[in-house]
Design an enzyme around this catalytic site. Structure first.
Site, PDB file in Angstrom:
ATOM      1  N   GLU A  37       0.983  -1.219  -0.053  1.00  0.00           N
ATOM      2  CA  GLU A  37       0.214   0.034  -0.233  1.00  0.00           C
ATOM      3  C   GLU A  37       0.918   1.255   0.171  1.00  0.00           C
ATOM      4  O   GLU A  37       1.812   1.376   1.063  1.00  0.00           O
ATOM      5  CB  GLU A  37      -0.841   0.024   1.061  1.00  0.00           C
ATOM      6  CG  GLU A  37      -1.852  -0.944   1.381  1.00  0.00           C
ATOM      7  CD  GLU A  37      -2.888  -0.820   2.480  1.00  0.00           C
ATOM      8  OE1 GLU A  37      -4.230  -1.224   2.635  1.00  0.00           O
ATOM      9  OE2 GLU A  37      -2.612  -0.231   3.527  1.00  0.00           O
ATOM     10  N   CYS A  38       0.593   1.910  -0.963  1.00  0.00           N
ATOM     11  CA  CYS A  38       1.305   3.393  -1.048  1.00  0.00           C
ATOM     12  C   CYS A  38       2.708   3.268  -1.037  1.00  0.00           C
ATOM     13  O   CYS A  38       3.449   2.786  -2.106  1.00  0.00           O
ATOM     14  CB  CYS A  38       0.696   4.396  -0.156  1.00  0.00           C
ATOM     15  SG  CYS A  38       1.248   6.097  -0.278  1.00  0.00           S
ATOM     16  N   GLY A  39       3.381   3.558   0.199  1.00  0.00           N
ATOM     17  CA  GLY A  39       4.971   3.309   0.206  1.00  0.00           C
ATOM     18  C   GLY A  39       5.337   2.007   0.015  1.00  0.00           C
ATOM     19  O   GLY A  39       6.395   1.522  -0.449  1.00  0.00           O
TER      20      GLY A  39
END
Length: 438
Positions: free
Chosen positions: A328-330
């Site tokens: 997720e994201c990073g």
């Protein structure tokens, strides 16, 4: 039915008023008074709850009236069982939300207060104004007549004369002043581009929280605060989100820590085993795990170290040969081919996806997300809809793999950050909050 303990919500007219330091000081002061305090955070914030936990001694949970339906809100409210008092922190300004209703509402802190049955303590930044502060507070009281305002805490008051002028205005408006905080430059928490630094990064968090509590005890009427909470609403118990697998290898360190507490609680309550590991320490995920989950965080601040983490990368590749990996994201960026930092230096990432991202070409990405899966991801089959939130400053240079989902903002507009999938590996830019009920 689950009766909520008495509670209140700490909010403000806008961000930057000092409500987080007030919140932390209040949590610790109430705890020091012998109360069992249950903290909550209104809205999709994954940094503040860790500070709340440090101050109160109990895990803090997000309450989100845009993304969460009533059964999930009830399940999260049920985490207050055994507490004497609930204290929630608002996000942004009290009435700030989105234009389009979600599963439950528009996502404002005022909605959270109404839904849970808690009055509001309004933190007013008094800098640069005197009697006019009362007009601001009065307007917030009148904007939603059904929302009880327990009183105001005046922050950054410059002098006794300044306090007298403000109090005169508050008396004229009939508003209860719960506290007056003198201006002090040493009370702010360190910040970076996503807001506060993480709790685990604070150089001396315990000393800071102790100082906030002492400051509030000196300048706030804690007896009035004790009397302000109202009994919350009664809730019908609902389920927390289910785990994506039985044994979950979860990245947990300064680069990967943005996981919503209600997700972890739901996973554990359903019997899942969480197997933490640290990519920054070059640890490989547990080989017995059914899935590897890389949450969001700050990989851009640790890109050089991640690029050199050979055991971590080899472990990911070995796992992905037969079992799923999700980011997720990073965590999604770390699964990609490369990440360019703010100085324009490219760092090799895991290479399990073709994603290339850049912080040299900064782009602000913020908002709720609704994702209709076109491919399956761990725990969720194609065709299901997820709700989440996105907040980052990276730009996509290339995203060559198959799209994971059709993704929309809160108003139903399509967004380009669709997430992607290659074989057993998937990722999204948004942080999942929950799955939509069928």
């Amino acid at each position: 039915m689950i009766p909520l303990p008495p509670g209140l919500l700490v909010s403000a007219p806008s961000s930057g008023t000092g409500k987080t330091t007030v919140m932390l000081g209040l949590l610790r002061a109430l705890r020091d008074d012998g109360l069992t305090v249950q903290p909550f955070k209104s809205g999709p914030d994954y940094i503040d709850p860790a500070f709340h936990h440090a101050a109160s001694g109990r895990p803090s949970f997000n309450i989100d009236t845009w993304a969460m339906d009533d059964p999930l809100l009830s399940a999260i409210g049920g985490q207050a069982a055994g507490a004497d008092i609930c204290v929630a922190e608002g996000s942004m300004g009290l009435y700030d939300g989105v234009a389009t209703r979600g599963q439950s509402g528009f996502g404002s802190s005022a909605e959270t207060a109404l839904r849970m049955g808690w009055p509001v303590v309004l933190v007013i930044d008094a800098g640069g104004q005197a009697q006019s502060a009362a007009a601001t507070a009065l307007g917030f009281q009148a904007y939603m007549p059904g929302l009880p305002i327990a009183g105001v805490i005046l922050n950054r008051v410059a002098s006794p004369r300044h306090e007298r002028l403000i109090r005169r205005g508050m008396d004229h408006a009939g508003l209860n002043v719960l506290g007056v905080l003198p201006r002090r430059g040493d009370l702010s928490l360190p910040e970076r581009h996503l807001g506060l630094i993480q709790a685990i990064e604070h150089p001396d968090l315990e000393a800071a929280i102790t100082g906030y509590a002492a400051f509030l005890r000196e300048n706030v009427d804690l007896a009035a605060i004790h009397a302000a909470p109202r009994a919350g609403t009664s809730l019908t118990a609902g389920p927390l989100p289910k785990p994506p697998a039985q044994r979950i290898a979860l990245a947990r360190d300064a680069a990967f820590s943005f996981t919503y507490p209600h997700l972890l609680k739901g996973w554990r309550e359903a019997g899942a085993e969480i197997l933490p590991f640290s990519p920054l320490a070059d640890e490989a995920p547990d080989t017995s795990a059914d899935i590897v989950w890389l949450p969001g965080g700050y990989p851009e601040l640790h890109a050089r170290k991640l690029a050199a983490a050979d055991a971590f990368r080899a472990g990911l590749h070995a796992h992905a040969k037969t079992k799923p990996v999700h980011g997720e994201c990073g965590g999604y960026m770390a699964l990609g081919a490369g990440l360019i930092d703010k100085d324009g230096v490219r760092h090799q990432m895991a290479g399990l996806l073709g994603l290339e991202t850049s912080y040299e070409k900064r782009k602000f990405n913020l908002g709720y997300r609704r994702a209709e899966l076109v491919e399956s991801m761990p725990g969720y089959i194609a065709g299901r809809a997820l709700r989440g939130h996105e907040f980052h400053y990276s730009s996509i240079l290339q995203q060559p793999d198959m799209p994971l989902a059709n993704v929309f903002d809160a108003d139903g507009n399509a967004v380009a950050q669709t997430g992607s999938k290659r074989g057993t590996v998937s990722g999204t830019f948004f942080h999942m909050i929950t799955e939509e009920a069928q």
